[in-house]
Enzyme design. Sequence first.
Site, PDB file in Angstrom:
ATOM      1  CB  CYS A 138      -0.905   0.012   1.232  1.00  0.00           C
ATOM      2  SG  CYS A 138       0.002   0.120   2.802  1.00  0.00           S
ATOM      3  CG  HIS A 185       3.550  -0.602  12.610  1.00  0.00           C
ATOM      4  ND1 HIS A 185       4.851  -1.010  12.370  1.00  0.00           N
ATOM      5  CD2 HIS A 185       2.763  -1.435  11.895  1.00  0.00           C
ATOM      6  CE1 HIS A 185       4.834  -2.053  11.561  1.00  0.00           C
ATOM      7  NE2 HIS A 185       3.592  -2.332  11.250  1.00  0.00           N
ATOM      8  CG  HIS A 222      -0.867  -4.231  15.661  1.00  0.00           C
ATOM      9  ND1 HIS A 222      -0.521  -3.012  15.111  1.00  0.00           N
ATOM     10  CD2 HIS A 222      -0.767  -5.138  14.660  1.00  0.00           C
ATOM     11  CE1 HIS A 222      -0.241  -3.182  13.831  1.00  0.00           C
ATOM     12  NE2 HIS A 222      -0.389  -4.456  13.520  1.00  0.00           N
ATOM     13  CD  GLU A 244      -2.614   1.302  13.165  1.00  0.00           C
ATOM     14  OE1 GLU A 244      -3.696   1.932  13.118  1.00  0.00           O
ATOM     15  OE2 GLU A 244      -2.284   0.473  12.294  1.00  0.00           O
ATOM     16  CB  CYS A 246      -6.647   1.690   6.252  1.00  0.00           C
ATOM     17  SG  CYS A 246      -5.294   1.253   5.143  1.00  0.00           S
ATOM     18  CB  SER A 303       1.521  -9.054   8.364  1.00  0.00           C
ATOM     19  OG  SER A 303       0.600  -8.311   7.592  1.00  0.00           O
ATOM     20  CB  SER A 304      -2.707  -6.966  11.930  1.00  0.00           C
ATOM     21  OG  SER A 304      -4.097  -6.941  12.150  1.00  0.00           O
ATOM     22  CG  ASN A 305      -2.210  -6.224   6.098  1.00  0.00           C
ATOM     23  OD1 ASN A 305      -2.112  -6.732   4.990  1.00  0.00           O
ATOM     24  ND2 ASN A 305      -1.181  -5.642   6.691  1.00  0.00           N
ATOM     25  CB  SER A 334       3.805  -5.201   5.004  1.00  0.00           C
ATOM     26  OG  SER A 334       3.272  -6.360   5.618  1.00  0.00           O
TER      27      SER A 334
END
Length: 324
Positions: A15, A77, A127, A129, A197, A225-227, A269
Amino acid sequence: MPSLNVILANPRGFCAGVTRAIDIVERALDRFGAPVYVRHEIVHNRFVVDQLRAKGAIFVEELSEVPSGATTVLSAHGVARAVEEEAEERQLPVIDATCPLVTKVHIQGRRYAKAGRRIVLIGHAGHAEVIGTIGQIDAPVLLVSTIEDIAALPLEPATPIAYVTQTTLSVDDTRGMIAALHARFSDVVGPDVDDICYATQNRQTAVRKLAEVSDLLIVVGSRNSSNSNRLCEIGTEMGIRSYLVDGGDDVEPAWLEGVETVGITAGASAPDALVDSVIARLRRLRELSVTQLEGVSENIEFSLPPILRRPVATNAPAARAAAK
């Protein structure tokens, strides 16, 4: 053995916030020379971190590990204000790579707190962030991860509430929790849907479309990676076998038994090179054809910090001194 159909999600991979963060580290290395210190992983991808480490980036968890005077990059983050203050006290030359969408959440949270509202953060405990966002808001922040957490909040129904969300959660992820806040409290405000987002939502929408036409889903991304984890969860929720891999070496031949169509996507990412490695691995196992789903075109770009927009100095030590 029949050929394999490989379908790529669109969009997938980097992204704008991740691209900006990586560019910041690379340009800092070009401008100031190695080493450049990065607090926390710049983005949650092992391949990216290893590549930057090979170029001269040194990743640390705390600023206390950074030598005096060393150029320091803060991760995409975001960080708590206490970290910024520590860097200022130590007079470290800092370049902030916080994603602008994360910064926007920080600003929203502070504005809501200034208005006297109790702040609820929808996100995952621990996390990076979330830790940074809580540390950026000058008021107590209540973290909720489930609808049950909302039911357990120690607040009266008439309490003025404002919510903000972790950016790696999509509209789909947060819709039920936002509804639960409105059901429990009479005075609730929060950001517009447009403030969620874009990259997280787009990748989740794309993977849902991909799951409808695939027998197997492979998500490229790191375990932290959360996403990326959420993309894999969505495939499982939609009833297809779904695997999260770092790259092609993780793909098991047994996964392909009885499979005609493999869907591939990548977290925000994860670079294209890792997707290519998965395709190469599949090609070694089966003949295949590769197509791409139609999807949203992402044209968003975030500007770099001013110090990195100037022409690169010919003398790295002099440039480093100028950054202080």
